[in-house]
Design a protein around this motif. Structure first.
Motif, PDB file in Angstrom:
ATOM      1  N   SER A 296      77.536 -51.256 -61.334  1.00  0.00           N
ATOM      2  CA  SER A 296      76.821 -51.072 -62.615  1.00  0.00           C
ATOM      3  C   SER A 296      76.966 -49.761 -63.281  1.00  0.00           C
ATOM      4  O   SER A 296      76.445 -49.590 -64.312  1.00  0.00           O
ATOM      5  N   LEU A 297      77.232 -48.760 -62.360  1.00  0.00           N
ATOM      6  CA  LEU A 297      77.084 -47.176 -62.759  1.00  0.00           C
ATOM      7  C   LEU A 297      78.171 -47.109 -63.882  1.00  0.00           C
ATOM      8  O   LEU A 297      79.424 -47.397 -63.871  1.00  0.00           O
ATOM      9  N   LYS A 298      77.801 -46.552 -64.936  1.00  0.00           N
ATOM     10  CA  LYS A 298      78.661 -46.055 -65.932  1.00  0.00           C
ATOM     11  C   LYS A 298      78.699 -44.634 -66.210  1.00  0.00           C
ATOM     12  O   LYS A 298      77.577 -43.925 -66.066  1.00  0.00           O
ATOM     13  N   GLY A 299      79.830 -44.132 -67.007  1.00  0.00           N
ATOM     14  CA  GLY A 299      79.748 -42.786 -67.745  1.00  0.00           C
ATOM     15  C   GLY A 299      79.605 -41.663 -66.529  1.00  0.00           C
ATOM     16  O   GLY A 299      80.288 -41.737 -65.563  1.00  0.00           O
ATOM     17  N   ASN A 300      78.592 -40.569 -66.777  1.00  0.00           N
ATOM     18  CA  ASN A 300      78.443 -39.666 -66.010  1.00  0.00           C
ATOM     19  C   ASN A 300      78.010 -40.018 -64.653  1.00  0.00           C
ATOM     20  O   ASN A 300      78.257 -39.282 -63.678  1.00  0.00           O
ATOM     21  N   ALA A 301      76.997 -41.096 -64.661  1.00  0.00           N
ATOM     22  CA  ALA A 301      76.705 -41.569 -63.260  1.00  0.00           C
ATOM     23  C   ALA A 301      77.902 -41.983 -62.546  1.00  0.00           C
ATOM     24  O   ALA A 301      77.791 -41.506 -61.141  1.00  0.00           O
ATOM     25  N   ALA A 302      78.667 -42.733 -62.885  1.00  0.00           N
ATOM     26  CA  ALA A 302      79.858 -43.184 -62.234  1.00  0.00           C
ATOM     27  C   ALA A 302      80.656 -41.831 -61.643  1.00  0.00           C
ATOM     28  O   ALA A 302      81.064 -42.012 -60.488  1.00  0.00           O
ATOM     29  N   LYS A 303      80.984 -40.866 -62.728  1.00  0.00           N
ATOM     30  CA  LYS A 303      81.458 -39.671 -62.174  1.00  0.00           C
ATOM     31  C   LYS A 303      80.938 -38.779 -61.282  1.00  0.00           C
ATOM     32  O   LYS A 303      81.564 -38.133 -60.122  1.00  0.00           O
ATOM     33  N   ALA A 304      79.443 -38.863 -61.260  1.00  0.00           N
ATOM     34  CA  ALA A 304      78.680 -38.026 -60.465  1.00  0.00           C
ATOM     35  C   ALA A 304      78.989 -38.653 -58.751  1.00  0.00           C
ATOM     36  O   ALA A 304      79.054 -38.060 -57.814  1.00  0.00           O
ATOM     37  N   LEU A 305      78.987 -40.150 -58.850  1.00  0.00           N
ATOM     38  CA  LEU A 305      78.727 -40.706 -57.532  1.00  0.00           C
ATOM     39  C   LEU A 305      80.356 -40.610 -57.047  1.00  0.00           C
ATOM     40  O   LEU A 305      80.689 -40.094 -55.930  1.00  0.00           O
ATOM     41  N   GLN A 306      81.394 -40.441 -57.812  1.00  0.00           N
ATOM     42  CA  GLN A 306      82.725 -40.273 -57.322  1.00  0.00           C
ATOM     43  C   GLN A 306      82.737 -38.746 -56.740  1.00  0.00           C
ATOM     44  O   GLN A 306      83.500 -38.454 -55.844  1.00  0.00           O
ATOM     45  N   SER A 307      82.368 -37.736 -57.642  1.00  0.00           N
ATOM     46  CA  SER A 307      82.424 -36.655 -57.401  1.00  0.00           C
ATOM     47  C   SER A 307      81.702 -36.357 -55.755  1.00  0.00           C
ATOM     48  O   SER A 307      82.196 -35.586 -55.012  1.00  0.00           O
ATOM     49  N   LEU A 308      80.849 -36.983 -55.745  1.00  0.00           N
ATOM     50  CA  LEU A 308      79.835 -36.815 -54.328  1.00  0.00           C
ATOM     51  C   LEU A 308      80.907 -37.374 -53.335  1.00  0.00           C
ATOM     52  O   LEU A 308      81.054 -36.993 -52.308  1.00  0.00           O
ATOM     53  N   ARG A 309      81.626 -38.647 -53.584  1.00  0.00           N
ATOM     54  CA  ARG A 309      82.303 -39.134 -52.681  1.00  0.00           C
ATOM     55  C   ARG A 309      83.402 -38.490 -52.255  1.00  0.00           C
ATOM     56  O   ARG A 309      84.006 -38.274 -51.162  1.00  0.00           O
ATOM     57  N   ASP A 310      84.121 -37.944 -53.180  1.00  0.00           N
ATOM     58  CA  ASP A 310      85.457 -37.143 -53.080  1.00  0.00           C
ATOM     59  C   ASP A 310      85.040 -35.707 -52.317  1.00  0.00           C
ATOM     60  O   ASP A 310      85.745 -35.278 -51.674  1.00  0.00           O
ATOM     61  N   THR A 311      83.854 -34.842 -52.564  1.00  0.00           N
ATOM     62  CA  THR A 311      83.703 -33.939 -52.111  1.00  0.00           C
ATOM     63  C   THR A 311      83.409 -34.154 -50.566  1.00  0.00           C
ATOM     64  O   THR A 311      83.662 -33.395 -49.570  1.00  0.00           O
ATOM     65  N   ILE A 312      82.709 -35.401 -50.107  1.00  0.00           N
ATOM     66  CA  ILE A 312      82.361 -35.597 -48.678  1.00  0.00           C
ATOM     67  C   ILE A 312      83.542 -35.586 -48.293  1.00  0.00           C
ATOM     68  O   ILE A 312      83.735 -35.028 -46.917  1.00  0.00           O
TER      69      ILE A 312
END
Length: 388
Positions: A296-312
């Motif tokens: 359900s995450l869209k836009g910046n929220a989806a990018k922020a979660l993906q950024s966290l996942r990639d960084t981890i």
């Protein structure tokens, strides 16, 4: 000049000598410390191995004081009755091992409703003859410790009846056991905490107080002295997707963040005089709760979660300390923020800063990520207790 007799002089000399002997004896033989008043442990007497004992693994510790708070209608009493039944029955709770024992549920609020919920659990799970006692009646834990002592006596009697030690006492609710005291006054909240200490020390059980939050939903209402007294505090929240979340929002020596997600199922417990069924809710574990939220995450929220996942995945480290759940790797907020900035290169600096804050709060608020200070992790990485 004052002249005294030889007899009087000798009496004075004997008296002085006696006082000197007493002082010497006091120095050489100091009075014994009243050890029965305090609990004393020398450094070298601490056991070489001291694992934390729990009644629900990773949630409630033995002989601790906790609060479970939430807004009205969020299911805080429902989840507590479910946990109480699992502990009394010795059944794993949402994949977590329990320590079976007597559970005393102090239903100072809606005792008959509590009994219907327990009946629903009995019908749903087919259990019987478990050591769970519902205790009702007017209780005042701020006037003095008389009612606390009465609860201890009732627990001792229940232990003799069921033949099992009490491991958990639930006070539902703090408000209905507070008496005429003022929850916002430190002096009254301290009296309440003292009564809870009397119950804990008199029974050796874990004590949980069900509490209401302010309408902001941020913390249990009332004086902050309660926050300082508990070993851990928990929140129950109703989410926008219709599920409920049970979270730890503060712990002295345990993990914080999402504990479990659940839904409620109605179970018929009887039929009234008009032939209409009466039902009560039971708790059902909600499996894979993050999948729908992530989708359900869209836009910046989806990018922020993906950024966290990639960084981890790229630079996450295994955390040290007891404030992190098992199986996770963590990154700092600065590392996560920079990765998000890289994902939105065309956004103005001030706008992307505010966007990150909003996305961070949403992702943590939806329990897709956990936080301890500056550190963040993905809740999907958390190991279940039966996997560790």
């Amino acid at each position: 000049m004052i002249v005294i007799s030889l007899k009087e002089a000798r009496q004075r000399q004997d008296k002085l000598a006696g006082e000197l002997r007493q002082k010497a004896a006091d120095i050489l033989n100091p009075p014994a410390v009243a050890t029965d008043r305090f609990k004393l442990t020398w450094f070298d007497d601490i056991a070489d191995s001291a694992p934390k004992e729990t009644i629900i693994k990773g949630v409630f510790g033995v002989h601790e004081f906790t609060t479970v708070s939430g807004l009205p209608g969020t299911g805080k009493s429902v989840i507590l009755t479910d946990m109480a039944c699992h502990v009394a029955a010795g059944m794993e709770w949402h994949g977590r091992r329990v320590k079976q024992g007597l559970v005393v549920y102090v239903a100072a609020e809606r005792k008959t409703l509590t009994e219907r919920r327990l009946l629903a659990f009995r019908k749903k799970h087919g259990v019987s003859k478990i050591p769970l006692l519902v205790l009702g009646g007017a209780i005042d834990l701020t006037r003095d410790t008389a009612d606390a002592s009465a609860i201890v006596a009732a627990v001792k009697q229940a232990e003799s009846v069921c033949g099992m030690p009490c491991v958990w006492i639930v006070l539902d609710t703090l408000t209905r056991t507070f008496g005429a005291g003022d929850q916002n006054a430190s002096k009254d909240m301290i009296r309440y905490v003292k009564s809870c200490d009397v119950i804990m020390d008199g029974t050796g059980a874990h004590v949980s107080a069900v509490h209401h939050t302010a309408w902001s939903g941020e913390r249990g209402k009332g004086a902050i002295d309660l926050d300082g007294a508990v070993d851990a505090s928990f929140m129950v929240e109703k989410r926008s997707d219709g599920t409920y979340a049970f979270l730890c929002d503060g712990a002295n020596d345990g993990p914080e963040g999402l504990v479990t997600r659940f839904i409620m199922e109605s179970v018929e417990v009887g039929v009234d005089e008009d032939g209409e069924p009466t039902s009560a809710p039971v708790v059902m574990r909600h499996n894979n709760p993050a999948e729908g939220l992530i989708a359900s995450l869209k836009g910046n929220a989806a990018k922020a979660l993906q950024s966290l996942r990639d960084t981890i995945r790229a630079i996450g480290v295994i955390p040290e300390g007891t404030h992190f759940p098992g199986g996770v790797r963590v990154v700092t907020e600065d590392q996560w923020r920079q990765a998000f900035y890289n994902a939105v290169p065309d956004m103005k600096p001030d706008s992307r800063k505010k966007a990150f804050w909003r996305c961070r709060d949403q992702i943590v608020g939806e329990s897709l990520a956990g936080q301890a200070g500056q550190w963040f992790w993905l809740t999907s990485d958390v190991s279940r207790p039966d996997e560790t």
